[in-house]
Structure formats: structure tokens, C-alpha cells
Design a protein around this motif. Sequence first.
Motif, PDB file in Angstrom:
ATOM      1  N   UNK A  25       0.895  -1.295   0.075  1.00 36.74           N
ATOM      2  CA  UNK A  25       0.060  -0.147   0.067  1.00 36.74           C
ATOM      3  C   UNK A  25       0.736   1.244  -0.206  1.00 36.74           C
ATOM      4  N   UNK A  26       2.057   1.319   0.766  1.00 35.45           N
ATOM      5  CA  UNK A  26       2.613   2.515   1.065  1.00 35.45           C
ATOM      6  C   UNK A  26       3.521   2.534  -0.536  1.00 35.45           C
ATOM      7  N   UNK A  27       3.703   1.362  -1.053  1.00 35.38           N
ATOM      8  CA  UNK A  27       4.544   1.469  -2.425  1.00 35.38           C
ATOM      9  C   UNK A  27       3.581   2.027  -3.547  1.00 35.38           C
ATOM     10  N   UNK A 223     -18.878   8.774  -5.109  1.00 40.07           N
ATOM     11  CA  UNK A 223     -18.123   7.309  -4.505  1.00 40.07           C
ATOM     12  C   UNK A 223     -16.983   7.911  -3.207  1.00 40.07           C
ATOM     13  N   UNK A 224     -16.415   8.887  -3.553  1.00 39.79           N
ATOM     14  CA  UNK A 224     -15.666   9.591  -2.629  1.00 39.79           C
ATOM     15  C   UNK A 224     -16.083  10.126  -1.346  1.00 39.79           C
ATOM     16  N   UNK A 225     -17.321  10.596  -1.392  1.00 38.49           N
ATOM     17  CA  UNK A 225     -17.919  10.960  -0.244  1.00 38.49           C
ATOM     18  C   UNK A 225     -18.512   9.713   0.378  1.00 38.49           C
ATOM     19  N   UNK A 248      -9.677  -0.619   9.400  1.00 39.41           N
ATOM     20  CA  UNK A 248      -9.348   0.843   9.264  1.00 39.41           C
ATOM     21  C   UNK A 248      -8.675   1.225   7.818  1.00 39.41           C
ATOM     22  N   UNK A 249      -7.403   0.264   7.854  1.00 37.06           N
ATOM     23  CA  UNK A 249      -6.494   0.455   6.546  1.00 37.06           C
ATOM     24  C   UNK A 249      -7.428   0.176   5.452  1.00 37.06           C
ATOM     25  N   UNK A 250      -8.023  -0.758   5.054  1.00 30.51           N
ATOM     26  CA  UNK A 250      -8.944  -0.858   4.066  1.00 30.51           C
ATOM     27  C   UNK A 250      -9.969   0.240   3.589  1.00 30.51           C
ATOM     28  N   UNK A 251     -10.357   0.935   4.727  1.00 32.90           N
ATOM     29  CA  UNK A 251     -11.300   2.042   4.521  1.00 32.90           C
ATOM     30  C   UNK A 251     -10.542   3.292   4.145  1.00 32.90           C
ATOM     31  N   UNK A 252      -9.113   3.333   4.681  1.00 33.15           N
ATOM     32  CA  UNK A 252      -8.624   4.434   4.253  1.00 33.15           C
ATOM     33  C   UNK A 252      -8.066   4.161   2.875  1.00 33.15           C
ATOM     34  N   UNK A 253      -7.708   2.965   2.326  1.00 32.12           N
ATOM     35  CA  UNK A 253      -7.134   2.771   1.047  1.00 32.12           C
ATOM     36  C   UNK A 253      -8.316   3.033   0.092  1.00 32.12           C
ATOM     37  N   UNK A 256      -8.553   6.852  -0.515  1.00 26.86           N
ATOM     38  CA  UNK A 256      -7.345   7.200  -1.115  1.00 26.86           C
ATOM     39  C   UNK A 256      -7.473   6.880  -2.616  1.00 26.86           C
ATOM     40  N   UNK A 257      -8.154   5.757  -2.902  1.00 23.89           N
ATOM     41  CA  UNK A 257      -8.265   5.570  -4.319  1.00 23.89           C
ATOM     42  C   UNK A 257      -9.555   6.399  -4.917  1.00 23.89           C
ATOM     43  N   UNK A 258     -10.818   6.451  -4.109  1.00 23.23           N
ATOM     44  CA  UNK A 258     -11.453   7.230  -4.753  1.00 23.23           C
ATOM     45  C   UNK A 258     -11.354   8.708  -4.906  1.00 23.23           C
ATOM     46  N   UNK A 259     -10.499   9.309  -4.050  1.00 23.94           N
ATOM     47  CA  UNK A 259      -9.831  10.792  -3.944  1.00 23.94           C
ATOM     48  C   UNK A 259      -8.908  10.685  -5.404  1.00 23.94           C
ATOM     49  N   UNK A 260      -8.216   9.512  -5.640  1.00 26.19           N
ATOM     50  CA  UNK A 260      -7.374   9.674  -6.764  1.00 26.19           C
ATOM     51  C   UNK A 260      -8.180   9.804  -8.061  1.00 26.19           C
TER      52      UNK A 260
END
Length: 291
Positions: A25-27, A223-225, A248-253, A256-260
Motif C-alpha cells: 500500500x505504501x509503495x 463515491x469519494x463521499x 481501518x486500513x482498507x477504509x483508508x485505502x 485514497x483510491x476514490x480521491x485519486x
Amino acid sequence: MQEAVAERVKEGVDSELEGAKARLSAARVRLRIAEAQGAADVLREHLSKLTGLLAANIQTDPDSIPATPAPAPTQDATKEAADSNPSVQAAVEHARAQYLRAQGEHKALWPAIDFAAQYALLSKFNNYQNYYIPSKPCITPLSTIEVLCVTNQFQQNNATIGVNIRFPLFNASQRSRAQAADADALKATKQAEAARNQVSEETLRLQRSVAQMQAARDVAQLEYEIAEKDLTSAQTRMDAGTATLHDLDDARSQVSERFITLQDVTFALERSQVGILRSTGDLEKWALGTP
């Protein structure tokens, strides 16, 4: 998150697989940052070549981007874009030049009259009258033979007038040139029509693309909201002890994907809007600061 998962792996709470997923995920984040930075540097360098400014001195000002023109009827928008497009204007002027050239080639087959006149003032300071002595035919008293007799009437003012009339009745080469000029004029006219049609079709395509991108941006925004709400819910459940750190990590990912995705769609929308501004000529007016 990667550091937290690494600590959990070290303590034996999570497996090495979870640690590898965290590093992945970091990569991915570093990859997207590198891609975005690289694209920005390429565009900045391209803009530097176009404007002559140093790439390091170019900074973006999102608020300065002109608003997209108000939606107009498709026929009016495409006609305006075709009329203001430089390539179409050049093609039209080339067709007009070829038409005028063809007219000139045909007029070369008409009868032509050339009129010429020359006036000369002969000087006497160099004794020219001693070398140029007018004469006329005459019959001497001692002979019946006609000879040239000196008139001794030197005229200092001389004038010559001439007329040349041409009737090109059998000028086959000129007729061939006229026919070739007609063919070139017809070809240039068709090319101008093709250029106009291409610009009209491209403008219509850009209009439809903008409409599609606007709809796609609305979907990406929603989708981002939703992803943000899921992240808030996951944080609440984790605080209550009903969710894990990986939830929580999955939700943050997902956020991030929706924002991108939202950023990519917004960029594509703005690029399509700039394309419409370019096709209608409004982009040049904005860049030059003309109304």
C-alpha cells in the motif's frame, strides 16, 4: 499505517503477509505521487518551451482558468469553431487563391492589347546631331534613280508609339494550364470543406466528452463521499473495539483510491474544457487578455 502493521508483525499479532500488504500500500502511494509529479514536470517543461519562460518559474494558478463557455446549440457552436479555427481559415484562403489563379489562367486565353510609348530628348552637347543625320528618299536632277538625301532637319524631341494585339487562338499549352488550375482550385475547395468538417466533428466530440466527464465527475464525487463515510464508520467501530486495524486500513485505502479517481476525472474534464476553448478561439483570447 505501515509502521503500525510492522509493529504488530514484530509483536506476533499479524503475519508477514499483512506486513507485505502494508508495504504494498505504501509503495502504491509512492508510485502515484511519482506519476503525478512526473506528469506535472512534463507539462511544465512543455509550457516552458511554448512560452519561453523558465520551467522553474512557472507556477499554477487554478483560479485563473477561464470558465467553460455557456452551452450553445450544437450547430452554432460547431459553426463558430469552424469559422474561428486557424487551419480552416488557412484552407479557405488557399482555396480562394487557387480560384483566383484559375480565373487568371482562363483570362490569359482572351485577346490582349499592349500599348507602348517612348519619348526621347536628344542632346546636342556631345555633337549627336553630327552623327545622326535624318534622310529621306529623293530623285536628284542628274539621275532618275531614287537615292537618300540629307534633310538637315535634326529633331531633338523624339517619340515612338506602338500597339501589339495578340489573339491566342491555338495556345494549347495555356488551355492545359487553365484546366490544371481548375483542378487545383477544386481540390483546394474540397480540402477546405474537409478541414471545416473535421473541426466541426472534433468540436462536437469535445462537447460530448465534456458532458460525459461531468457525469463521471459526479459519480466519482459521490463515491469519494461514500468512502469517507465508510472511513468514519470504520474509525468509530475501531474505537468501540468491533473493528480491526486492517478494517481501518482498507477504509483508508478506499478513500485514497476514490480521491485519486476524482482527481483524474476532474483533470480529464478540465482538459476537455480547454480543448473546447481552443477550438472556439476563446483560449487565445484568454491567454492574450483580449475581450
